[in-house]
Scaffold this motif. Structure first.
Motif, PDB file in Angstrom:
ATOM      1  N   PRO A  14       0.804  -1.222   0.000  1.00  0.00           N
ATOM      2  CA  PRO A  14       0.000   0.000   0.000  1.00  0.00           C
ATOM      3  C   PRO A  14       0.838   1.272   0.000  1.00  0.00           C
ATOM      4  CG  PRO A  14      -0.335  -1.261   2.044  1.00  0.00           C
ATOM      5  CD  PRO A  14       0.492  -2.111   1.123  1.00  0.00           C
ATOM      6  N   SER A  15       2.005   1.220   0.676  1.00  0.00           N
ATOM      7  CA  SER A  15       2.861   2.405   0.690  1.00  0.00           C
ATOM      8  C   SER A  15       3.885   2.269  -0.424  1.00  0.00           C
ATOM      9  CB  SER A  15       3.588   2.489   2.039  1.00  0.00           C
ATOM     10  OG  SER A  15       4.748   3.274   1.904  1.00  0.00           O
ATOM     11  N   LEU A  18       8.375   6.822   0.825  1.00  0.00           N
ATOM     12  CA  LEU A  18       8.507   7.426   2.147  1.00  0.00           C
ATOM     13  C   LEU A  18       8.889   8.892   1.987  1.00  0.00           C
ATOM     14  CD1 LEU A  18      10.692   4.648   3.829  1.00  0.00           C
ATOM     15  CD2 LEU A  18       8.190   4.843   3.856  1.00  0.00           C
ATOM     16  N   ARG A  20      10.281  12.400   3.122  1.00  0.00           N
ATOM     17  CA  ARG A  20      11.213  12.853   4.156  1.00  0.00           C
ATOM     18  C   ARG A  20      11.588  14.305   3.894  1.00  0.00           C
ATOM     19  NH1 ARG A  20       9.816   8.824   6.308  1.00  0.00           N
ATOM     20  NH2 ARG A  20      11.079   7.129   7.143  1.00  0.00           N
ATOM     21  N   PRO A  82       8.502  -2.537   2.672  1.00  0.00           N
ATOM     22  CA  PRO A  82       7.097  -2.170   2.564  1.00  0.00           C
ATOM     23  C   PRO A  82       6.567  -1.466   3.814  1.00  0.00           C
ATOM     24  CG  PRO A  82       7.307  -4.528   2.932  1.00  0.00           C
ATOM     25  CD  PRO A  82       8.689  -4.002   2.705  1.00  0.00           C
ATOM     26  N   PHE A  83       7.228  -1.665   4.954  1.00  0.00           N
ATOM     27  CA  PHE A  83       6.800  -1.013   6.193  1.00  0.00           C
ATOM     28  C   PHE A  83       7.755   0.113   6.578  1.00  0.00           C
ATOM     29  CE2 PHE A  83       4.855  -5.245   6.467  1.00  0.00           C
ATOM     30  CZ  PHE A  83       3.547  -4.910   6.822  1.00  0.00           C
ATOM     31  N   GLY A  84       8.559   0.579   5.643  1.00  0.00           N
ATOM     32  CA  GLY A  84       9.521   1.624   5.927  1.00  0.00           C
ATOM     33  C   GLY A  84      10.788   1.038   6.518  1.00  0.00           C
ATOM     34  N   ARG A  88      11.384   5.378  12.228  1.00  0.00           N
ATOM     35  CA  ARG A  88       9.972   5.730  11.979  1.00  0.00           C
ATOM     36  C   ARG A  88       9.259   4.680  11.160  1.00  0.00           C
ATOM     37  NH1 ARG A  88       8.914  10.815  14.046  1.00  0.00           N
ATOM     38  NH2 ARG A  88       6.828   9.933  14.084  1.00  0.00           N
ATOM     39  N   SER A  89       9.765   3.470  11.136  1.00  0.00           N
ATOM     40  CA  SER A  89       9.075   2.429  10.356  1.00  0.00           C
ATOM     41  C   SER A  89       7.757   2.072  11.042  1.00  0.00           C
ATOM     42  CB  SER A  89       9.978   1.209  10.190  1.00  0.00           C
ATOM     43  OG  SER A  89      10.245   0.647  11.440  1.00  0.00           O
ATOM     44  N   CYS A  90       6.928   1.347  10.339  1.00  0.00           N
ATOM     45  CA  CYS A  90       5.555   1.094  10.779  1.00  0.00           C
ATOM     46  C   CYS A  90       5.524   0.404  12.146  1.00  0.00           C
ATOM     47  CB  CYS A  90       4.841   0.224   9.747  1.00  0.00           C
ATOM     48  SG  CYS A  90       3.114  -0.063  10.184  1.00  0.00           S
ATOM     49  N   VAL A  91       4.817   1.054  13.084  1.00  0.00           N
ATOM     50  CA  VAL A  91       4.733   0.466  14.427  1.00  0.00           C
ATOM     51  C   VAL A  91       3.874  -0.798  14.434  1.00  0.00           C
ATOM     52  CG1 VAL A  91       5.145   2.530  15.816  1.00  0.00           C
ATOM     53  CG2 VAL A  91       2.854   2.080  14.963  1.00  0.00           C
ATOM     54  N   ALA A  92       3.034  -0.938  13.385  1.00  0.00           N
ATOM     55  CA  ALA A  92       2.052  -2.028  13.385  1.00  0.00           C
ATOM     56  C   ALA A  92       2.424  -3.135  12.397  1.00  0.00           C
ATOM     57  CB  ALA A  92       0.675  -1.465  13.054  1.00  0.00           C
ATOM     58  N   ALA A  96      -0.264  -5.825  11.505  1.00  0.00           N
ATOM     59  CA  ALA A  96      -0.853  -5.840  10.155  1.00  0.00           C
ATOM     60  C   ALA A  96      -0.658  -7.203   9.490  1.00  0.00           C
ATOM     61  CB  ALA A  96      -0.223  -4.738   9.305  1.00  0.00           C
TER      62      ALA A  96
HETATM   63  C1  HEM Z   1      -0.003  -3.847   5.287  1.00  0.00           C
HETATM   64  C2  HEM Z   1      -0.296  -2.869   6.144  1.00  0.00           C
HETATM   65  C3  HEM Z   1       0.618  -1.692   6.439  1.00  0.00           C
HETATM   66  C4  HEM Z   1       1.680  -1.206   5.724  1.00  0.00           C
HETATM   67  C5  HEM Z   1       2.269  -1.723   4.399  1.00  0.00           C
HETATM   68  C6  HEM Z   1       2.188  -0.069   6.472  1.00  0.00           C
HETATM   69  C7  HEM Z   1       3.274   0.708   6.070  1.00  0.00           C
HETATM   70  C8  HEM Z   1       3.740   1.795   6.754  1.00  0.00           C
HETATM   71  C9  HEM Z   1       4.808   2.657   6.306  1.00  0.00           C
HETATM   72  C10 HEM Z   1       5.571   2.505   4.988  1.00  0.00           C
HETATM   73  C11 HEM Z   1       5.006   3.602   7.251  1.00  0.00           C
HETATM   74  C12 HEM Z   1       5.992   4.770   7.181  1.00  0.00           C
HETATM   75  C13 HEM Z   1       7.334   4.333   7.683  1.00  0.00           C
HETATM   76  C14 HEM Z   1       8.370   5.405   7.499  1.00  0.00           C
HETATM   77  O1  HEM Z   1       8.033   6.583   7.290  1.00  0.00           O
HETATM   78  O2  HEM Z   1       9.557   5.052   7.551  1.00  0.00           O
HETATM   79  C15 HEM Z   1       4.068   3.349   8.324  1.00  0.00           C
HETATM   80  C16 HEM Z   1       3.993   4.092   9.480  1.00  0.00           C
HETATM   81  C17 HEM Z   1       3.056   3.880  10.451  1.00  0.00           C
HETATM   82  N1  HEM Z   1       2.102   2.903  10.488  1.00  0.00           N
HETATM   83 FE1  HEM Z   1       1.827   1.447   9.092  1.00  0.00          FE
HETATM   84  N2  HEM Z   1       1.445   0.104   7.606  1.00  0.00           N
HETATM   85  C18 HEM Z   1       0.477  -0.869   7.629  1.00  0.00           C
HETATM   86  C19 HEM Z   1      -0.483  -1.048   8.595  1.00  0.00           C
HETATM   87  C20 HEM Z   1      -0.610  -0.283   9.736  1.00  0.00           C
HETATM   88  C21 HEM Z   1      -1.642  -0.468  10.737  1.00  0.00           C
HETATM   89  C22 HEM Z   1      -2.738  -1.566  10.679  1.00  0.00           C
HETATM   90  C23 HEM Z   1      -1.426   0.472  11.687  1.00  0.00           C
HETATM   91  C24 HEM Z   1      -2.177   0.751  12.956  1.00  0.00           C
HETATM   92  C25 HEM Z   1      -2.956  -0.121  13.569  1.00  0.00           C
HETATM   93  C26 HEM Z   1      -0.260   1.248  11.290  1.00  0.00           C
HETATM   94  C27 HEM Z   1       0.291   2.282  12.027  1.00  0.00           C
HETATM   95  C28 HEM Z   1       1.358   3.042  11.627  1.00  0.00           C
HETATM   96  C29 HEM Z   1       1.879   4.177  12.380  1.00  0.00           C
HETATM   97  C30 HEM Z   1       1.341   4.718  13.724  1.00  0.00           C
HETATM   98  C31 HEM Z   1       2.951   4.696  11.659  1.00  0.00           C
HETATM   99  C32 HEM Z   1       3.830   5.911  12.011  1.00  0.00           C
HETATM  100  C33 HEM Z   1       5.064   5.445  12.747  1.00  0.00           C
HETATM  101  C34 HEM Z   1       5.981   6.613  13.096  1.00  0.00           C
HETATM  102  O3  HEM Z   1       5.916   7.669  12.450  1.00  0.00           O
HETATM  103  O4  HEM Z   1       6.790   6.461  14.029  1.00  0.00           O
HETATM  104  N3  HEM Z   1       0.202   0.748  10.095  1.00  0.00           N
HETATM  105  N4  HEM Z   1       3.306   2.255   7.996  1.00  0.00           N
END
Ligand code: HEM
Length: 145
Positions: A14-15, A18, A20, A82-84, A88-92, A96
């Motif tokens: 989905p992402s 990133l 910056r 895919p999660f960064g 600051r990578s994805c906390v979830a 997920a």
């Molecule tokens: C397949 C599902 C998901 C993908 C691919 C995904 C991907 C990402 C990515 C690429 C980032 C940015 C990382 C960066 O800037 O380095 C991110 C950040 C974040 N995601 Fe996800 N995410 C997913 C699901 C979720 C879910 C379900 C939640 C919450 C329940 C969530 C909560 C967050 C939060 C709070 C951040 C910000 C973290 C920060 O800035 O410290 N994500 N995610």
């Protein structure tokens, strides 16, 4: 199922990038980045790089991940994010992934899934990567009620 999820995230996560802001001037490879500019690091580059994944980079091949992400990426940490990456990578990420496995398991216990002949493969980036015309699928119950 982990392999299928990873391959889906490689090609259609989905992402797709990133964003910056450069806090202070610095060098990134051969580029000098001045302070206060915004950059977008697209993961489509490394995720679809034939030098990293091979000539079949555009094919959906979950077995690439049969021996884990490190082996699939030839130990190149930034080849698959895919999660960064970084603090600051994805906390979830774990949540997920588990949610996806639970949802898929619940569906696959009850139905077979076939892609509809009307489906047109056309992913598009509108904030997230998404199917431009939806995903038309045919669900057939595995068990009669
Ligand atoms: C397949 C599902 C998901 C993908 C691919 C995904 C991907 C990402 C990515 C690429 C980032 C940015 C990382 C960066 O800037 O380095 C991110 C950040 C974040 N995601 Fe996800 N995410 C997913 C699901 C979720 C879910 C379900 C939640 C919450 C329940 C969530 C909560 C967050 C939060 C709070 C951040 C910000 C973290 C920060 O800035 O410290 N994500 N995610």
């Amino acid at each position: 199922m982990t392999m299928i999820i990873n391959e889906t995230l490689r090609l259609y996560g989905p992402s797709h990038g990133l964003p910056r802001t450069v806090a202070r001037e610095g060098q990134l490879g051969k580029f000098i980045l001045p302070a206060d500019i915004d950059i977008l690091s697209l993961n489509i580059g490394p995720h679809r790089d034939p030098h990293l994944w091979g000539d079949d980079v555009h094919l959906f091949k979950p077995e690439r991940f049969a021996e884990g992400i490190a082996k699939a990426t030839n130990y190149t940490a930034a080849a698959f994010f895919p999660f960064g990456l970084g603090p600051r990578s994805c906390v979830a990420m774990t949540l997920a992934t588990i949610e996806t496995k639970i949802a898929l398991s619940m569906i696959l216990q009850r139905y077979t899934i076939t892609i509809s002949p009307t489906y047109v493969h056309s992913p598009i980036a509108i904030i997230t990567i998404q199917p431009q015309h939806g995903i038309q699928i045919i669900l057939e119950p595995l068990h009669s009620c």
